[in-house]
Design a protein around this motif. Structure first.
Motif, PDB file in Angstrom:
ATOM      1  N   LEU A 194       0.797  -1.224   0.000  1.00  0.00           N
ATOM      2  CA  LEU A 194       0.000   0.000   0.000  1.00  0.00           C
ATOM      3  C   LEU A 194       0.835   1.283   0.000  1.00  0.00           C
ATOM      4  N   PRO A 195       1.917   1.386   0.781  1.00  0.00           N
ATOM      5  CA  PRO A 195       2.720   2.619   0.710  1.00  0.00           C
ATOM      6  C   PRO A 195       3.354   2.847  -0.656  1.00  0.00           C
ATOM      7  N   ALA A 196       3.501   1.786  -1.445  1.00  0.00           N
ATOM      8  CA  ALA A 196       4.102   1.916  -2.775  1.00  0.00           C
ATOM      9  C   ALA A 196       3.064   2.063  -3.879  1.00  0.00           C
ATOM     10  N   SER A 197       1.783   2.183  -3.516  1.00  0.00           N
ATOM     11  CA  SER A 197       0.726   2.195  -4.521  1.00  0.00           C
ATOM     12  C   SER A 197       0.561   3.549  -5.198  1.00  0.00           C
ATOM     13  N   GLY A 198       1.210   4.591  -4.667  1.00  0.00           N
ATOM     14  CA  GLY A 198       1.266   5.857  -5.386  1.00  0.00           C
ATOM     15  C   GLY A 198       0.240   6.908  -5.019  1.00  0.00           C
ATOM     16  N   TYR A 199      -0.540   6.689  -3.971  1.00  0.00           N
ATOM     17  CA  TYR A 199      -1.541   7.686  -3.578  1.00  0.00           C
ATOM     18  C   TYR A 199      -0.949   8.638  -2.547  1.00  0.00           C
ATOM     19  N   PRO A 200      -0.990   9.951  -2.800  1.00  0.00           N
ATOM     20  CA  PRO A 200      -0.338  10.896  -1.899  1.00  0.00           C
ATOM     21  C   PRO A 200      -1.192  11.343  -0.726  1.00  0.00           C
ATOM     22  N   ALA A 201      -2.516  11.253  -0.838  1.00  0.00           N
ATOM     23  CA  ALA A 201      -3.374  11.793   0.215  1.00  0.00           C
ATOM     24  C   ALA A 201      -4.773  11.223   0.088  1.00  0.00           C
ATOM     25  N   LEU A 202      -5.590  11.459   1.111  1.00  0.00           N
ATOM     26  CA  LEU A 202      -6.999  11.090   1.073  1.00  0.00           C
ATOM     27  C   LEU A 202      -7.767  12.102   0.240  1.00  0.00           C
ATOM     28  N   VAL A 203      -8.661  11.606  -0.600  1.00  0.00           N
ATOM     29  CA  VAL A 203      -9.395  12.500  -1.500  1.00  0.00           C
ATOM     30  C   VAL A 203     -10.872  12.118  -1.509  1.00  0.00           C
ATOM     31  N   PHE A 204     -11.712  13.055  -1.953  1.00  0.00           N
ATOM     32  CA  PHE A 204     -13.128  12.831  -2.218  1.00  0.00           C
ATOM     33  C   PHE A 204     -13.811  12.158  -1.024  1.00  0.00           C
ATOM     34  N   ASP A 205     -14.588  11.088  -1.278  1.00  0.00           N
ATOM     35  CA  ASP A 205     -15.327  10.440  -0.196  1.00  0.00           C
ATOM     36  C   ASP A 205     -14.409   9.908   0.893  1.00  0.00           C
ATOM     37  N   ALA A 206     -13.229   9.432   0.521  1.00  0.00           N
ATOM     38  CA  ALA A 206     -12.298   8.919   1.519  1.00  0.00           C
ATOM     39  C   ALA A 206     -11.932  10.004   2.523  1.00  0.00           C
ATOM     40  N   SER A 207     -11.707  11.208   2.044  1.00  0.00           N
ATOM     41  CA  SER A 207     -11.417  12.326   2.944  1.00  0.00           C
ATOM     42  C   SER A 207     -12.621  12.654   3.815  1.00  0.00           C
ATOM     43  N   ASN A 208     -13.824  12.584   3.227  1.00  0.00           N
ATOM     44  CA  ASN A 208     -15.036  12.855   4.002  1.00  0.00           C
ATOM     45  C   ASN A 208     -15.210  11.841   5.122  1.00  0.00           C
ATOM     46  N   TYR A 209     -15.001  10.568   4.814  1.00  0.00           N
ATOM     47  CA  TYR A 209     -15.115   9.537   5.844  1.00  0.00           C
ATOM     48  C   TYR A 209     -14.113   9.788   6.971  1.00  0.00           C
ATOM     49  N   TRP A 210     -12.922  10.192   6.607  1.00  0.00           N
ATOM     50  CA  TRP A 210     -11.881  10.422   7.601  1.00  0.00           C
ATOM     51  C   TRP A 210     -12.269  11.555   8.549  1.00  0.00           C
ATOM     52  N   HIS A 211     -12.826  12.604   8.022  1.00  0.00           N
ATOM     53  CA  HIS A 211     -13.153  13.765   8.853  1.00  0.00           C
ATOM     54  C   HIS A 211     -14.454  13.594   9.631  1.00  0.00           C
ATOM     55  N   LEU A 212     -15.232  12.567   9.333  1.00  0.00           N
ATOM     56  CA  LEU A 212     -16.456  12.349  10.093  1.00  0.00           C
ATOM     57  C   LEU A 212     -16.189  12.115  11.575  1.00  0.00           C
ATOM     58  N   THR A 213     -15.033  11.561  11.885  1.00  0.00           N
ATOM     59  CA  THR A 213     -14.693  11.299  13.285  1.00  0.00           C
ATOM     60  C   THR A 213     -14.705  12.575  14.119  1.00  0.00           C
ATOM     61  N   GLU A 214     -14.405  13.703  13.491  1.00  0.00           N
ATOM     62  CA  GLU A 214     -14.365  14.969  14.226  1.00  0.00           C
ATOM     63  C   GLU A 214     -15.736  15.373  14.749  1.00  0.00           C
ATOM     64  N   ARG A 215     -16.788  14.786  14.224  1.00  0.00           N
ATOM     65  CA  ARG A 215     -18.141  15.145  14.658  1.00  0.00           C
ATOM     66  C   ARG A 215     -18.464  14.604  16.050  1.00  0.00           C
ATOM     67  N   PHE A 216     -17.637  13.724  16.571  1.00  0.00           N
ATOM     68  CA  PHE A 216     -17.844  13.248  17.939  1.00  0.00           C
ATOM     69  C   PHE A 216     -17.359  14.255  18.985  1.00  0.00           C
ATOM     70  N   PHE A 217     -16.654  15.258  18.558  1.00  0.00           N
ATOM     71  CA  PHE A 217     -16.012  16.160  19.509  1.00  0.00           C
ATOM     72  C   PHE A 217     -16.687  17.521  19.506  1.00  0.00           C
ATOM     73  N   ARG A 218     -16.985  18.011  20.692  1.00  0.00           N
ATOM     74  CA  ARG A 218     -17.500  19.361  20.901  1.00  0.00           C
ATOM     75  C   ARG A 218     -16.716  19.996  22.034  1.00  0.00           C
ATOM     76  N   SER A 219     -16.161  21.157  21.768  1.00  0.00           N
ATOM     77  CA  SER A 219     -15.344  21.882  22.768  1.00  0.00           C
ATOM     78  C   SER A 219     -14.187  21.028  23.264  1.00  0.00           C
ATOM     79  N   GLY A 220     -13.651  20.220  22.354  1.00  0.00           N
ATOM     80  CA  GLY A 220     -12.471  19.429  22.693  1.00  0.00           C
ATOM     81  C   GLY A 220     -12.749  18.150  23.438  1.00  0.00           C
ATOM     82  N   HIS A 221     -14.018  17.799  23.665  1.00  0.00           N
ATOM     83  CA  HIS A 221     -14.357  16.600  24.420  1.00  0.00           C
ATOM     84  C   HIS A 221     -15.147  15.632  23.546  1.00  0.00           C
ATOM     85  N   PHE A 222     -14.860  14.345  23.745  1.00  0.00           N
ATOM     86  CA  PHE A 222     -15.560  13.310  22.993  1.00  0.00           C
ATOM     87  C   PHE A 222     -16.935  13.060  23.595  1.00  0.00           C
ATOM     88  N   HIS A 223     -17.942  12.980  22.733  1.00  0.00           N
ATOM     89  CA  HIS A 223     -19.282  12.595  23.158  1.00  0.00           C
ATOM     90  C   HIS A 223     -19.922  11.825  22.016  1.00  0.00           C
TER      91      HIS A 223
END
Length: 470
Positions: A32-61
């Protein structure tokens, strides 16, 4: 062709599965590290950032999660990788590759073979058969595991859950119900597997009292995973449903599946590309016959399901042909990634291998129809509806993932172990089989070439359908 179980006693997880799992894990970690993809893009990036929705004011809920389009569970499962990035500063792609490698190793090295062994425990699976199954998974899907996508975790949860159901006690059925709910939360289309899973739990349990307990255990497990989604939906969207709402917060009035049905008439297939040599990321394979269907009735969109069904009812043969093309193109994996790096790098040689696998799987099924039992039919009723319901949509190969895995399993576990027996077939039977194989591969190659000839980057084909581009 498929071996039948001779005992109701199922084989437990075997220690010799793990060497293959470890080999696969290391192989993906190297590749996988040799597969040539430099970053998360499109839906993959969206899925990655969904985790941030658990946090409000720096606390997990847990109940702070408020996305109406995607369920909470995949975002929650991504949380350890997100924490790794946060505390170590490594690139997100490194963390998602670790998760992807683990998912691939478990899916192809253990879950698929283990489910087959549960259904056919009388005949052991050779390492060569399990290795062939894992090799097909790598050849056709390897680059997908760079990204935190929903498809493979969902089907992994479903396969493991199905493995636990036959002959299970209450505790294992609770786990099976939880895994089914996990698959549904990650990919809502897997809800279509639930009725067959419930029936499987009932028919594999003897005694009315025990059957009631089995159903209760399965539902309890489902509720365990679904309750947070219920509370999230009620808190943020005013709908007390345990299922993912599948509603885009940006377009709350939009009917996404109805839009997909419209796009599915215009497009045989849809892919996404990162190729800088092409005009844009949307790789469209248009369907001239489908476009003609809409033009004949001056339709620019389907205003509702009734209008769609009326159109299908008026031209059933045309829609059957259209969706037949969808089915073929959803199985015809030309690129080993959701995000095509170079459009010109179609896997032509591997496509021939793929067609050969399909043919072998069909031969295996044809020889096994009489040996199929209720348990096997219920397994098919669990795996096939979530795949086939996507056929009318703008097709992507990953939508048919359960069908892909089923074909690989029948070929590797049901046909290859009996290849020597084919050498004893009569000469006439061999000639017929070879002729059928040549015709089948030739037809597949022709259909694939016809689809590729309709490749387009012109987004006006989507704008013409109700003004939609996304």
């Amino acid at each position: 062709m498929l071996p039948l179980p001779t005992s109701s006693r199922f084989v437990a997880l075997r220690h010799h599965d793990w060497p293959l799992v470890v080999v696969l894990l290391l192989s993906y970690l190297v590749y996988l590290p040799a597969s040539g993809y430099p970053a998360l893009v499109f839906d993959a990036s969206n899925y990655w950032h969904l985790t941030e929705r658990f946090f409000r004011s720096g606390h997990f809920h847990l109940l702070a999660y408020d996305d109406g389009l995607r369920g909470y569970l995949l975002a929650l499962l991504n949380l350890p990788a997100k924490a790794l990035v946060h505390f170590t500063g490594v690139a997100p792609l490194l963390a998602t590759r670790l998760m992807g490698a683990a998912t691939a190793a478990l899916l192809f090295g253990w879950a698929g073979p283990a489910l087959w062994r549960r259904l056919f425990p009388a005949v052991p699976l050779a390492l060569s058969a399990r290795g062939a199954f894992a090799a097909l998974g790598f050849l056709f899907w390897r680059d997908y595991f760079n990204f935190p996508l929903s498809d493979f975790p969902a089907v992994l949860a479903l396969l493991v859950g199905l493995r636990l159901v036959p002959g299970a006690g209450a505790a294992r059925l609770v786990v099976a119900g939880s895994l089914l709910a996990a698959a549904v939360n990650i990919r809502p289309v897997y809800l279509l597997a639930a009725p067959a899973v419930l029936v499987l739990a009932v028919v594999e349990t003897s005694g009315a009292g025990r059957r009631g307990l089995a159903v209760a255990a399965l539902l309890a497990g489902f509720a365990l995973v679904s309750t947070p989604q219920l509370l999230i939906n009620g808190r943020h969207h005013g709908q007390w449903s345990p299922l993912v709402l599948s509603r885009d917060n940006r377009f709350p009035a939009a009917n996404l599946y109805l839009s997909q049905l419209g796009w599915g008439v215009l497009l045989q297939k849809y892919e996404t590309t990162l190729d800088p040599a092409v005009p844009g990321p949307k790789l469209l394979y248009t369907d001239p016959a489908g476009q003609a269907l809409l033009r004949q009735d001056s339709l620019r969109h389907f205003p509702g399901y009734a209008a769609y069904l009326r159109e299908v009812g008026r031209r059933p043969l045309e829609f059957a042909a259209l969706y037949g093309r969808h089915l073929f193109n959803g199985l015809d994996v030309q690129y080993a990634s959701l995000y095509v790096r170079r459009v010109a790098d179609r896997q032509r040689a591997l496509a021939l291998l793929h067609y050969s696998v399909w043919f072998g799987a069909l031969v295996g099924l044809a020889h096994s129809l009489r040996s199929l039992r209720r348990r096997h039919l219920l397994l098919l009723a669990s795996l096939l509806p979530p795949a086939l319901v996507t056929v009318p949509m703008a097709m992507e190969c990953r939508f048919l993932l359960p069908l892909h895995l089923l074909l690989y399993a029948v070929f590797c576990f049901g046909l290859l172990p009996h290849a020597r027996a084919a050498a004893r077939w009569s000469g006439r039977k061999k000639v017929v089989l070879i002729g059928a194989y040549v015709l089948f591969v030739g037809a597949c190659t022709t259909l694939s070439a016809q689809t590729s000839a309709q490749r387009s980057f012109d987004l006006r084909v989507l704008r013409d359908l109700g003004g939609a581009e996304e």
